[in-house]
Design an enzyme around this catalytic site. Structure first.
Site, PDB file in Angstrom:
ATOM      1  N   HIS A 108      41.537  36.335  68.643  1.00  0.00           N
ATOM      2  CA  HIS A 108      42.657  37.228  68.958  1.00  0.00           C
ATOM      3  C   HIS A 108      42.298  38.163  70.107  1.00  0.00           C
ATOM      4  CE1 HIS A 108      46.082  39.950  68.263  1.00  0.00           C
ATOM      5  NE2 HIS A 108      45.201  40.910  68.482  1.00  0.00           N
ATOM      6  N   GLU A 109      41.118  38.776  70.042  1.00  0.00           N
ATOM      7  CA  GLU A 109      40.705  39.691  71.112  1.00  0.00           C
ATOM      8  C   GLU A 109      40.518  38.945  72.422  1.00  0.00           C
ATOM      9  OE1 GLU A 109      41.152  42.665  70.641  1.00  0.00           O
ATOM     10  OE2 GLU A 109      41.256  42.631  68.455  1.00  0.00           O
ATOM     11  N   HIS A 150      43.687  38.572  74.289  1.00  0.00           N
ATOM     12  CA  HIS A 150      44.019  39.677  75.192  1.00  0.00           C
ATOM     13  C   HIS A 150      43.323  39.506  76.539  1.00  0.00           C
ATOM     14  CE1 HIS A 150      46.325  41.911  72.334  1.00  0.00           C
ATOM     15  NE2 HIS A 150      45.328  42.093  71.503  1.00  0.00           N
ATOM     16  N   HIS A 187      45.094  39.195  80.185  1.00  0.00           N
ATOM     17  CA  HIS A 187      44.698  39.973  81.359  1.00  0.00           C
ATOM     18  C   HIS A 187      44.456  39.067  82.552  1.00  0.00           C
ATOM     19  CE1 HIS A 187      41.804  43.232  83.146  1.00  0.00           C
ATOM     20  NE2 HIS A 187      42.964  43.184  83.758  1.00  0.00           N
TER      21      HIS A 187
END
Length: 224
Positions: free
Chosen positions: A94-95, A98, A102
């Protein structure tokens, strides 16, 4: 009526947090088919998604996992960083979702990032401005209006956060499946964990909206 709504949201938020913690505790005890830690899952996802300028780090605390776009680091709590479990894989992916957002300039993430300085200022002062605005409502209503505008910005930020978090989870789950990290048995559990994590953002956004309506009603009552 508005107080009942606040109580309901508070109870829902507490219940969701408890369910989320319970699920992560359970899924943290379930190992992946492959002996991969959260760090290894994160590094593998970043490489396979073509993101080479982001590093994976370990940070202290529980549920402190986050992606920092300024330092380009995926920061995983120590339990996730070194754990071989479904929960660790889901959180790490999940991280990394991100980080991929980006890299590809996902519009909602860009919008959210651009608002961070403003929201940081608004969050620092909004409660004080609203309190003063309520006390001076009859003599200086403009102060209350300023407080409402500041709070509305934080509410908007909460709703912009929703697609960012949901999209990161979608990217994570798609990769966990395609990369073979999760199989037919573990994938539903990873999805369940990330779904409940998303619920916390939904409840927070709706709670913020309800609070905003409450302050607007107070402001409107000055004429009564």
């Amino acid at each position: 009526m508005i107080y009942i709504i606040f109580i309901v949201f508070a109870l829902i938020s507490y219940a969701v947090q408890q369910v989320l913690r319970s699920k992560f505790r359970n899924y943290s005890k379930m190992p992946l088919p492959y002996n991969m830690t959260g760090r290894e899952v994160a590094e593998k996802m970043l490489r396979e998604c073509g993101v080479y300028d982001v590093t994976v780090k370990s940070v202290e605390g529980e549920l402190t996992d986050h992606y920092n776009p300024l330092t380009k680091t995926v920061n995983l709590s120590s339990a996730v960083y070194s754990s071989n479990s479904i929960a660790a894989a889901a959180v790490a992916a999940h991280e990394c979702g991100h980080a991929v957002q980006h890299a590809v300039k996902y519009p909602f993430l860009q919008l959210r990032s651009s608002l961070v300085p403003i929201i940081s200022f608004a969050s620092q002062w909004v409660q004080w401005v609203l309190l003063a605005g309520i006390l001076l409502l009859q003599t200086f209503p403009q102060l209350m209006l300023i407080g409402i505008i500041l709070f509305a910005m934080t509410t908007l930020f909460s709703f912009i956060t929703l697609p960012v978090e949901i999209n990161a989870s979608s990217r994570a789950l798609a990769w966990l499946s395609s990369a073979g990290i999760c199989n037919v048995d573990t994938y539903p559990k990873a999805k369940d964990a990330l779904t409940w994590a998303a619920y916390t953002y939904v409840v927070a956004a709706l709670s913020s909206l309800a609070t905003l309506v409450y302050y607007i009603l107070i402001f409107s009552s000055r004429r009564d």
